[in-house]
Design a protein around this motif. Structure first.
Motif, PDB file in Angstrom:
ATOM      1  N   LYS A   1       0.839  -1.204   0.000  1.00  0.00           N
ATOM      2  CA  LYS A   1       0.000   0.000   0.000  1.00  0.00           C
ATOM      3  C   LYS A   1       0.872   1.252   0.000  1.00  0.00           C
ATOM      4  CE  LYS A   1      -3.984  -1.997   2.352  1.00  0.00           C
ATOM      5  NZ  LYS A   1      -4.801  -1.995   3.566  1.00  0.00           N
ATOM      6  N   ALA A   2       1.921   1.245   0.801  1.00  0.00           N
ATOM      7  CA  ALA A   2       2.820   2.395   0.851  1.00  0.00           C
ATOM      8  C   ALA A   2       3.507   2.589  -0.499  1.00  0.00           C
ATOM      9  CB  ALA A   2       3.858   2.209   1.955  1.00  0.00           C
ATOM     10  N   ALA A   3       3.911   1.506  -1.127  1.00  0.00           N
ATOM     11  CA  ALA A   3       4.554   1.604  -2.440  1.00  0.00           C
ATOM     12  C   ALA A   3       3.587   2.175  -3.475  1.00  0.00           C
ATOM     13  CB  ALA A   3       5.050   0.232  -2.885  1.00  0.00           C
ATOM     14  N   ALA A   4       2.340   1.774  -3.432  1.00  0.00           N
ATOM     15  CA  ALA A   4       1.346   2.286  -4.377  1.00  0.00           C
ATOM     16  C   ALA A   4       1.130   3.787  -4.171  1.00  0.00           C
ATOM     17  CB  ALA A   4       0.028   1.536  -4.214  1.00  0.00           C
ATOM     18  N   VAL A   5       1.054   4.216  -2.921  1.00  0.00           N
ATOM     19  CA  VAL A   5       0.866   5.640  -2.634  1.00  0.00           C
ATOM     20  C   VAL A   5       2.061   6.438  -3.148  1.00  0.00           C
ATOM     21  CG1 VAL A   5       0.749   7.338  -0.754  1.00  0.00           C
ATOM     22  CG2 VAL A   5      -0.676   5.297  -0.677  1.00  0.00           C
ATOM     23  N   LEU A   6       3.263   5.944  -2.923  1.00  0.00           N
ATOM     24  CA  LEU A   6       4.457   6.643  -3.402  1.00  0.00           C
ATOM     25  C   LEU A   6       4.501   6.710  -4.931  1.00  0.00           C
ATOM     26  CD1 LEU A   6       7.209   5.325  -0.974  1.00  0.00           C
ATOM     27  CD2 LEU A   6       6.309   7.652  -1.129  1.00  0.00           C
ATOM     28  N   GLN A   7       4.123   5.639  -5.588  1.00  0.00           N
ATOM     29  CA  GLN A   7       4.115   5.638  -7.049  1.00  0.00           C
ATOM     30  C   GLN A   7       3.129   6.657  -7.599  1.00  0.00           C
ATOM     31  OE1 GLN A   7       3.306   1.571  -8.048  1.00  0.00           O
ATOM     32  NE2 GLN A   7       5.473   0.978  -8.034  1.00  0.00           N
ATOM     33  N   VAL A   8       1.941   6.716  -7.001  1.00  0.00           N
ATOM     34  CA  VAL A   8       0.937   7.691  -7.444  1.00  0.00           C
ATOM     35  C   VAL A   8       1.432   9.106  -7.190  1.00  0.00           C
ATOM     36  CG1 VAL A   8      -1.390   8.581  -7.000  1.00  0.00           C
ATOM     37  CG2 VAL A   8      -1.007   6.118  -7.218  1.00  0.00           C
ATOM     38  N   ALA A   9       2.059   9.335  -6.037  1.00  0.00           N
ATOM     39  CA  ALA A   9       2.560  10.670  -5.710  1.00  0.00           C
ATOM     40  C   ALA A   9       3.657  11.095  -6.680  1.00  0.00           C
ATOM     41  CB  ALA A   9       3.090  10.697  -4.277  1.00  0.00           C
ATOM     42  N   PHE A  10       4.585  10.213  -6.989  1.00  0.00           N
ATOM     43  CA  PHE A  10       5.647  10.546  -7.945  1.00  0.00           C
ATOM     44  C   PHE A  10       5.089  10.780  -9.345  1.00  0.00           C
ATOM     45  CE2 PHE A  10       8.744   8.324  -4.999  1.00  0.00           C
ATOM     46  CZ  PHE A  10       9.320   9.510  -4.565  1.00  0.00           C
ATOM     47  N   PHE A  11       4.090   9.991  -9.717  1.00  0.00           N
ATOM     48  CA  PHE A  11       3.465  10.177 -11.026  1.00  0.00           C
ATOM     49  C   PHE A  11       2.779  11.542 -11.096  1.00  0.00           C
ATOM     50  CE2 PHE A  11      -0.113   9.531 -14.002  1.00  0.00           C
ATOM     51  CZ  PHE A  11       0.634   9.235 -15.141  1.00  0.00           C
ATOM     52  N   ALA A  12       2.086  11.913 -10.022  1.00  0.00           N
ATOM     53  CA  ALA A  12       1.420  13.219  -9.979  1.00  0.00           C
ATOM     54  C   ALA A  12       2.466  14.338 -10.040  1.00  0.00           C
ATOM     55  CB  ALA A  12       0.574  13.341  -8.711  1.00  0.00           C
ATOM     56  N   LEU A  13       3.550  14.203  -9.332  1.00  0.00           N
ATOM     57  CA  LEU A  13       4.602  15.221  -9.389  1.00  0.00           C
ATOM     58  C   LEU A  13       5.219  15.307 -10.787  1.00  0.00           C
ATOM     59  CD1 LEU A  13       6.505  14.705  -6.013  1.00  0.00           C
ATOM     60  CD2 LEU A  13       5.213  16.716  -6.734  1.00  0.00           C
ATOM     61  N   ALA A  14       5.408  14.177 -11.437  1.00  0.00           N
ATOM     62  CA  ALA A  14       5.965  14.179 -12.797  1.00  0.00           C
ATOM     63  C   ALA A  14       5.018  14.912 -13.760  1.00  0.00           C
ATOM     64  CB  ALA A  14       6.201  12.757 -13.267  1.00  0.00           C
ATOM     65  N   ILE A  15       3.724  14.674 -13.603  1.00  0.00           N
ATOM     66  CA  ILE A  15       2.759  15.361 -14.470  1.00  0.00           C
ATOM     67  C   ILE A  15       2.799  16.863 -14.211  1.00  0.00           C
ATOM     68  CG2 ILE A  15       0.281  15.670 -14.886  1.00  0.00           C
ATOM     69  CD1 ILE A  15      -0.045  12.665 -14.611  1.00  0.00           C
ATOM     70  N   VAL A  16       2.849  17.258 -12.943  1.00  0.00           N
ATOM     71  CA  VAL A  16       2.888  18.683 -12.597  1.00  0.00           C
ATOM     72  C   VAL A  16       4.123  19.334 -13.189  1.00  0.00           C
ATOM     73  CG1 VAL A  16       3.158  20.308 -10.679  1.00  0.00           C
ATOM     74  CG2 VAL A  16       1.469  18.475 -10.531  1.00  0.00           C
ATOM     75  N   PHE A  17       5.292  18.729 -13.034  1.00  0.00           N
ATOM     76  CA  PHE A  17       6.521  19.290 -13.595  1.00  0.00           C
ATOM     77  C   PHE A  17       6.508  19.293 -15.121  1.00  0.00           C
ATOM     78  CE2 PHE A  17       8.601  18.185  -9.416  1.00  0.00           C
ATOM     79  CZ  PHE A  17       8.790  19.512  -9.025  1.00  0.00           C
ATOM     80  N   PHE A  18       5.904  18.295 -15.712  1.00  0.00           N
ATOM     81  CA  PHE A  18       5.832  18.206 -17.160  1.00  0.00           C
ATOM     82  C   PHE A  18       4.939  19.326 -17.726  1.00  0.00           C
ATOM     83  CE2 PHE A  18       3.930  16.463 -21.074  1.00  0.00           C
ATOM     84  CZ  PHE A  18       5.098  16.303 -21.806  1.00  0.00           C
ATOM     85  N   LEU A  19       3.850  19.634 -17.030  1.00  0.00           N
ATOM     86  CA  LEU A  19       2.924  20.659 -17.502  1.00  0.00           C
ATOM     87  C   LEU A  19       3.444  22.070 -17.263  1.00  0.00           C
ATOM     88  CD1 LEU A  19      -0.485  19.117 -16.449  1.00  0.00           C
ATOM     89  CD2 LEU A  19       0.512  19.185 -18.735  1.00  0.00           C
TER      90      LEU A  19
END
Length: 71
Positions: free
Chosen positions: A52-70
């Motif tokens: 569960k912790a790994a899934a939360v971290l993956q989603v958080a990093f993905f969201a940060l990548a999208i924010v930086f990409f945009l």
């Protein structure tokens, strides 16, 4: 009460030494099974928490990548 004398052991009552040994052995086996069951349960809960912790971290990093990409 039945009483029997042996050179090293004096038994009294209806419980023979063979029966007492069997009861002790069953108690030890039950204790071992209980400990292994507790250990297995703890390990399963730990693995679930980690996934569960790994899934939360993956989603958080993905969201940060999208924010930086945009930006």
């Amino acid at each position: 009460m039945k009483s029997s004398a042996h050179p090293r052991v004096i038994e009294r009552g209806i419980l023979t030494s063979a029966y007492k040994r069997e009861i002790r052995r069953n108690a030890l086996e039950t204790r071992r099974e209980s400990l292994s069951k507790i250990k297995r349960t703890f390990q399963n809960q730990h693995e679930k928490f980690q996934s569960k912790a790994a899934a939360v971290l993956q989603v958080a990093f993905f969201a940060l990548a999208i924010v930086f990409f945009l930006l």
